[in-house]
Design an enzyme around this catalytic site. Structure first.
Site, PDB file in Angstrom:
ATOM      1  CG  ASP A 189       4.995   2.702   7.244  1.00  0.00           C
ATOM      2  OD1 ASP A 189       4.217   3.009   6.372  1.00  0.00           O
ATOM      3  OD2 ASP A 189       4.819   2.240   8.316  1.00  0.00           O
ATOM      4  CG  HIS A 190       4.187  -0.321   3.970  1.00  0.00           C
ATOM      5  ND1 HIS A 190       4.289  -1.927   4.467  1.00  0.00           N
ATOM      6  CD2 HIS A 190       3.953   0.230   5.275  1.00  0.00           C
ATOM      7  CE1 HIS A 190       3.765  -2.034   5.598  1.00  0.00           C
ATOM      8  NE2 HIS A 190       3.513  -0.897   6.264  1.00  0.00           N
ATOM      9  CG  HIS A 223       3.970  -2.787  10.538  1.00  0.00           C
ATOM     10  ND1 HIS A 223       2.744  -1.986  11.326  1.00  0.00           N
ATOM     11  CD2 HIS A 223       4.326  -2.231   9.503  1.00  0.00           C
ATOM     12  CE1 HIS A 223       2.701  -1.009  10.446  1.00  0.00           C
ATOM     13  NE2 HIS A 223       3.465  -0.937   9.626  1.00  0.00           N
ATOM     14  CG  HIS A 236      -0.156   4.243   4.758  1.00  0.00           C
ATOM     15  ND1 HIS A 236      -1.027   3.384   5.759  1.00  0.00           N
ATOM     16  CD2 HIS A 236      -0.812   5.335   4.733  1.00  0.00           C
ATOM     17  CE1 HIS A 236      -2.096   3.909   5.834  1.00  0.00           C
ATOM     18  NE2 HIS A 236      -2.043   5.206   5.347  1.00  0.00           N
ATOM     19  CG  ASP A 246       0.765  -1.604   7.553  1.00  0.00           C
ATOM     20  OD1 ASP A 246       1.348  -2.667   7.702  1.00  0.00           O
ATOM     21  OD2 ASP A 246       0.893  -0.438   7.778  1.00  0.00           O
ATOM     22  CG  HIS A 250      -0.293  -0.149   2.618  1.00  0.00           C
ATOM     23  ND1 HIS A 250       0.550  -0.873   3.002  1.00  0.00           N
ATOM     24  CD2 HIS A 250      -0.709   0.881   3.699  1.00  0.00           C
ATOM     25  CE1 HIS A 250       0.774  -0.653   4.225  1.00  0.00           C
ATOM     26  NE2 HIS A 250       0.387   0.444   4.506  1.00  0.00           N
ATOM     27  CG  HIS A 309      -4.040  -0.345   6.496  1.00  0.00           C
ATOM     28  ND1 HIS A 309      -3.858  -0.276   7.704  1.00  0.00           N
ATOM     29  CD2 HIS A 309      -2.784   0.524   5.920  1.00  0.00           C
ATOM     30  CE1 HIS A 309      -2.814   0.329   8.134  1.00  0.00           C
ATOM     31  NE2 HIS A 309      -2.277   0.762   6.994  1.00  0.00           N
TER      32      HIS A 309
HETATM   33 ZN   LIG Z   1       0.006   1.447   6.526  1.00  0.00          ZN
END
Ligand SMILES: [Zn+2]
Length: 302
Positions: free
Chosen positions: A64-65, A268, A62, A210, A60, A140
């Protein structure tokens, strides 16, 4: 099957913790799963040859990914990569990456191929003769997929001494591996079971991050060899799961139990916690075979 954790923490990169990225080695592939900031440094630290990474799966959008992706794509160019790079990611990523490249006057000298995802149902997104990859729709704050990597059925194993004793021509070895009975050089039909051993059972890896607690994924990941399930929080902070759409360690373990997987890997982690043993302890109240992801850790599942 081998899994290298490059990063397994949520939110921001810190001195000793990295956001999400991992390498799955399966049937001679090196699949990069998510690409948080700093991934290229971790690939180097873990001695992963860049040219072997041909497929990247982004769960996804976000940061941090995927914030490490533009850097990695550019570094591949600087290193004169020629090999194709396939990126499987939610719709929109192509726009992000191409805009960044356009504004910096950059381009890739290798084919950069985006496979944009938007389906809310699980779909087959990659397949060859040894492996298949499906999406696992997750729950999510934004559109998110996990990924299920399945080995295909392996071939039967020849017992080479018995094969020779049975006087079978080499030309028939392939048929034997595929499970057929064959006729030997004396014209006698040889039963497959007499000269071969059962194939090694195929393995599978389910990556789910996530996500909030989401039972709908259970049938998709049923009896997987390994499940990586996010556990951002401990149960004592469960109230944070609803607004953030994340899971606790106990919820991750409940999914593992319902799906009857062999091994659960937790990761995570929220950066609010200092140690992670409590995640394992909490999960093990529900599901026994739990291991903790750790940056730089390698798991072998052979
Ligand atoms: Zn996320």
């Amino acid at each position: 099957m081998k899994l290298t954790i490059l990063g397994c923490h949520s939110a921001t990169p810190r001195t000793n913790t990295n956001p999400t990225a991992q390498i799955l080695e399966i049937k001679n592939h090196m699949f990069l799963i998510d690409c948080g900031e700093g991934t290229q440094v971790e690939l180097r630290r873990n001695k992963v040859k860049f040219s072997r990474v041909k497929h990247i799966f982004i769960s996804h959008l976000h940061g941090d990914h995927y914030f490490g992706l533009i850097g990695l794509v550019n570094t591949f160019s600087l290193l004169n990569r020629e090999t194709e790079l396939h990126i499987y990611a939610p719709k929109g990523l192509k726009e992000v990456i191409t805009l960044q490249m356009k504004l910096s006057g950059s381009w890739t000298n290798y084919p950069l191929i985006f496979h944009e995802l938007s389906s809310k149902a699980s779909e087959l997104i990659y397949e060859d003769d040894k492996v298949e990859v499906y999406t696992i729709p997750l729950k999510h704050r934004i559109y998110t997929n996990g990924f299920l990597f399945n080995e295909k059925e392996n071939e039967r194993k020849l017992d080479i001494n018995l094969v020779r004793e049975a006087n079978i021509d080499v030309a028939y070895y392939r048929k034997l591996k595929q499970g057929f009975d064959v006729v030997n050089e004396d014209g006698v039909l040889i039963s497959n079971a007499k000269v071969t051993k059962d194939a090694v059972p195929p393995k599978s890896y389910a990556y789910c991050s996530d996500t909030a607690y989401h039972e709908a994924i259970v049938p998709l990941i049923k009896k997987s060899t390994v499940l990586y399930h996010e556990s951002t929080f401990l149960e004592k902070n469960e109230k944070l799961c609803l607004p953030t759409r994340h899971s606790t360690a106990k919820q991750a373990a409940t999914i593992a139990k319902k799906a009857e997987v062999e091994t659960l890997i937790l990761g995570h982690y929220s950066t609010r916690y200092n140690g992670y043993e409590d995640f394992k302890t909490e999960a093990q109240t529900v599901f026994e075979n739990v291991v903790l992801a750790k940056d730089g850790k390698v798991f072998n599942f052979d």
